[in-house]
Write a protein that holds these residues in place. Structure first.
Motif, PDB file in Angstrom:
ATOM      1  N   ARG A  99       3.860   7.504   2.723  1.00 29.01           N
ATOM      2  CA  ARG A  99       4.344   6.605   1.685  1.00 29.01           C
ATOM      3  C   ARG A  99       5.825   6.806   1.395  1.00 29.01           C
ATOM      4  O   ARG A  99       6.511   5.895   0.962  1.00 29.01           O
ATOM      5  CB  ARG A  99       3.539   6.882   0.417  1.00 29.01           C
ATOM      6  N   ALA A 100       6.318   8.024   1.632  1.00 30.13           N
ATOM      7  CA  ALA A 100       7.718   8.332   1.283  1.00 30.13           C
ATOM      8  C   ALA A 100       8.692   7.510   2.096  1.00 30.13           C
ATOM      9  O   ALA A 100       9.842   7.363   1.722  1.00 30.13           O
ATOM     10  CB  ALA A 100       7.992   9.812   1.491  1.00 30.13           C
ATOM     11  N   GLN A 101       8.234   6.963   3.206  1.00 30.90           N
ATOM     12  CA  GLN A 101       9.146   6.197   4.038  1.00 30.90           C
ATOM     13  C   GLN A 101       9.628   4.957   3.324  1.00 30.90           C
ATOM     14  O   GLN A 101      10.622   4.363   3.729  1.00 30.90           O
ATOM     15  CB  GLN A 101       8.481   5.800   5.348  1.00 30.90           C
ATOM     16  N   GLU A 102       8.958   4.554   2.281  1.00 29.50           N
ATOM     17  CA  GLU A 102       9.370   3.342   1.598  1.00 29.50           C
ATOM     18  C   GLU A 102      10.326   3.621   0.446  1.00 29.50           C
ATOM     19  O   GLU A 102      10.863   2.694  -0.139  1.00 29.50           O
ATOM     20  CB  GLU A 102       8.131   2.603   1.084  1.00 29.50           C
ATOM     21  N   THR A 103      10.528   4.875   0.111  1.00 35.70           N
ATOM     22  CA  THR A 103      11.435   5.209  -0.985  1.00 35.70           C
ATOM     23  C   THR A 103      12.824   5.384  -0.413  1.00 35.70           C
ATOM     24  O   THR A 103      13.066   6.292   0.373  1.00 35.70           O
ATOM     25  CB  THR A 103      10.977   6.500  -1.693  1.00 35.70           C
ATOM     26  N   GLN A 104      13.707   4.506  -0.793  1.00 37.79           N
ATOM     27  CA  GLN A 104      15.038   4.474  -0.215  1.00 37.79           C
ATOM     28  C   GLN A 104      16.091   4.938  -1.212  1.00 37.79           C
ATOM     29  O   GLN A 104      16.052   4.576  -2.389  1.00 37.79           O
ATOM     30  CB  GLN A 104      15.355   3.065   0.275  1.00 37.79           C
ATOM     31  N   TYR A 105      17.038   5.719  -0.688  1.00 38.29           N
ATOM     32  CA  TYR A 105      18.128   6.236  -1.493  1.00 38.29           C
ATOM     33  C   TYR A 105      19.424   5.640  -0.949  1.00 38.29           C
ATOM     34  O   TYR A 105      19.707   5.746   0.246  1.00 38.29           O
ATOM     35  CB  TYR A 105      18.159   7.762  -1.429  1.00 38.29           C
TER      36      TYR A 105
ATOM     37  N   TYR B  25       5.980 -10.277  -8.607  1.00 35.07           N
ATOM     38  CA  TYR B  25       6.169 -10.367  -7.165  1.00 35.07           C
ATOM     39  C   TYR B  25       5.108 -11.281  -6.573  1.00 35.07           C
ATOM     40  O   TYR B  25       4.042 -11.469  -7.156  1.00 35.07           O
ATOM     41  CB  TYR B  25       6.127  -8.972  -6.529  1.00 35.07           C
ATOM     42  N   SER B  26       5.384 -11.824  -5.418  1.00 34.69           N
ATOM     43  CA  SER B  26       4.496 -12.859  -4.886  1.00 34.69           C
ATOM     44  C   SER B  26       3.533 -12.366  -3.799  1.00 34.69           C
ATOM     45  O   SER B  26       2.450 -12.936  -3.634  1.00 34.69           O
ATOM     46  CB  SER B  26       5.332 -14.019  -4.326  1.00 34.69           C
ATOM     47  N   ASP B  27       3.914 -11.307  -3.072  1.00 40.79           N
ATOM     48  CA  ASP B  27       3.078 -10.877  -1.945  1.00 40.79           C
ATOM     49  C   ASP B  27       2.046  -9.849  -2.406  1.00 40.79           C
ATOM     50  O   ASP B  27       2.393  -8.716  -2.740  1.00 40.79           O
ATOM     51  CB  ASP B  27       3.967 -10.288  -0.843  1.00 40.79           C
ATOM     52  N   ARG B  28       0.781 -10.258  -2.384  1.00 43.24           N
ATOM     53  CA  ARG B  28      -0.273  -9.352  -2.841  1.00 43.24           C
ATOM     54  C   ARG B  28      -0.423  -8.137  -1.939  1.00 43.24           C
ATOM     55  O   ARG B  28      -1.059  -7.161  -2.315  1.00 43.24           O
ATOM     56  CB  ARG B  28      -1.613 -10.097  -2.896  1.00 43.24           C
ATOM     57  N   GLY B  29       0.143  -8.192  -0.750  1.00 43.84           N
ATOM     58  CA  GLY B  29       0.068  -7.058   0.163  1.00 43.84           C
ATOM     59  C   GLY B  29       1.028  -5.933  -0.163  1.00 43.84           C
ATOM     60  O   GLY B  29       0.923  -4.839   0.394  1.00 43.84           O
ATOM     61  N   SER B  30       1.970  -6.171  -1.066  1.00 43.45           N
ATOM     62  CA  SER B  30       2.928  -5.121  -1.434  1.00 43.45           C
ATOM     63  C   SER B  30       2.201  -3.966  -2.099  1.00 43.45           C
ATOM     64  O   SER B  30       1.318  -4.169  -2.925  1.00 43.45           O
ATOM     65  CB  SER B  30       3.999  -5.688  -2.366  1.00 43.45           C
ATOM     66  N   GLN B  31       2.602  -2.758  -1.721  1.00 47.13           N
ATOM     67  CA  GLN B  31       1.905  -1.569  -2.214  1.00 47.13           C
ATOM     68  C   GLN B  31       2.829  -0.586  -2.925  1.00 47.13           C
ATOM     69  O   GLN B  31       2.356   0.347  -3.572  1.00 47.13           O
ATOM     70  CB  GLN B  31       1.233  -0.844  -1.037  1.00 47.13           C
ATOM     71  N   PRO B  94       5.274  -5.873   3.157  1.00 44.64           N
ATOM     72  CA  PRO B  94       4.183  -5.431   4.023  1.00 44.64           C
ATOM     73  C   PRO B  94       4.426  -5.784   5.486  1.00 44.64           C
ATOM     74  O   PRO B  94       4.808  -6.903   5.804  1.00 44.64           O
ATOM     75  CB  PRO B  94       2.974  -6.203   3.472  1.00 44.64           C
ATOM     76  N   GLY B  95       4.256  -4.804   6.337  1.00 47.79           N
ATOM     77  CA  GLY B  95       4.440  -5.045   7.765  1.00 47.79           C
ATOM     78  C   GLY B  95       5.877  -4.990   8.223  1.00 47.79           C
ATOM     79  O   GLY B  95       6.148  -5.105   9.414  1.00 47.79           O
ATOM     80  N   ASN B  96       6.798  -4.832   7.301  1.00 51.27           N
ATOM     81  CA  ASN B  96       8.224  -4.769   7.648  1.00 51.27           C
ATOM     82  C   ASN B  96       8.779  -3.431   7.209  1.00 51.27           C
ATOM     83  O   ASN B  96       9.320  -3.287   6.110  1.00 51.27           O
ATOM     84  CB  ASN B  96       9.004  -5.908   6.983  1.00 51.27           C
TER      85      ASN B  96
END
Lengths: 115, 112
Positions: A99-105, B25-31, B94-96
């Motif tokens: 999950r940490a890959q989505e936290t951007q600095y 937000y619009s995309d329900r896939g966002s986590q 999601p997916g990107n």
């Protein structure tokens, strides 16, 4: 731990020229994303690199390109500059670990002015 | 419909009050959901991230997530003049991988 660094911090170019911006991620971070920020469009995703490969690209013309080196440092290049390319260019780094890959600095940004 | 929407403000609150910032937000896939603070002329600074429904507290900041309503909020308690900034809501795409989608930001003014 040092943060994300970007060079140069400011640039003035003229239309038609090209520019290269550099980004060094936080130590241990292997993913680098680039964003363009303008007053009208806000923050928009340009592309993301991991392990020297571009994994994702935003909706920008081919004049915008980038690359990543083996030490995770990244560069982005804009060719044939247009007035509309004037913006704050931001680099962000993240761990590639679940999950940490989505936290951007974010780095401090490079402010580009095209005349 | 914009992918991530925020009220641009400005939101003006007196010092010591609670500031409430909202985002849809619009995309329900966002986590994954993030709040960044950006001072004028500076780059965005991460304040909070939240993945699960409910509240997450960190000091004076509380993030709230409601995935069913596709709604994220940020509460700032005991607001200080130094909190005056633009607050950006961001969600993962999601997916990107590596792509965050940002709202336009809400400008907060805390008046002494």
């Amino acid at each position: 731990k040092a943060g994300v660094t970007q060079t140069p911090r400011y640039l003035i170019k003229t239309r038609g020229q090209q520019v290269t911006l550099s980004c060094s991620p936080i130590s241990g971070h292997r993913s680098v994303s680039w964003y363009q920020q303008t007053p009208g469009q806000g923050l928009q995703f340009l592309f993301e690199y991991f392990s020297e490969t571009q994994r994702n690209k935003g909706n920008f013309p081919g004049r915008f390109s980038g690359r990543q080196f083996s030490n995770s440092r990244s560069e982005m290049n804009v060719s044939t500059l247009e007035l509309g390319d004037s913006a704050l260019y931001l680099c962000a780094s993240s761990l590639v670990l679940g999950r940490a890959q989505e936290t951007q600095y974010f780095g401090p940004g490079t402010r580009l002015l095209v005349l | 419909q914009k992918e991530v929407e925020q009220n641009s403000g400005p939101l003006s609150v007196p010092e010591g009050a609670i500031a409430s910032l909202n985002c849809t937000y619009s995309d329900r896939g966002s986590q994954s959901f993030f709040w960044y603070r950006q001072y004028s002329g500076k780059s965005p600074e991460l304040i909070m991230f939240i993945y699960s429904n409910g509240d997450k507290e960190d000091g004076r900041f509380t993030a709230q997530l409601n995935k069913a309503s596709q709604y994220v909020s940020l509460l700032i308690r005991d607001s200080q003049p130094s909190d005056s900034a633009t607050y950006l809501c961001a969600v993962n795409s999601p997916g990107n991988t590596g792509k965050l989608i940002f709202g336009q930001g809400t400008t907060l003014q805390v008046k002494p």
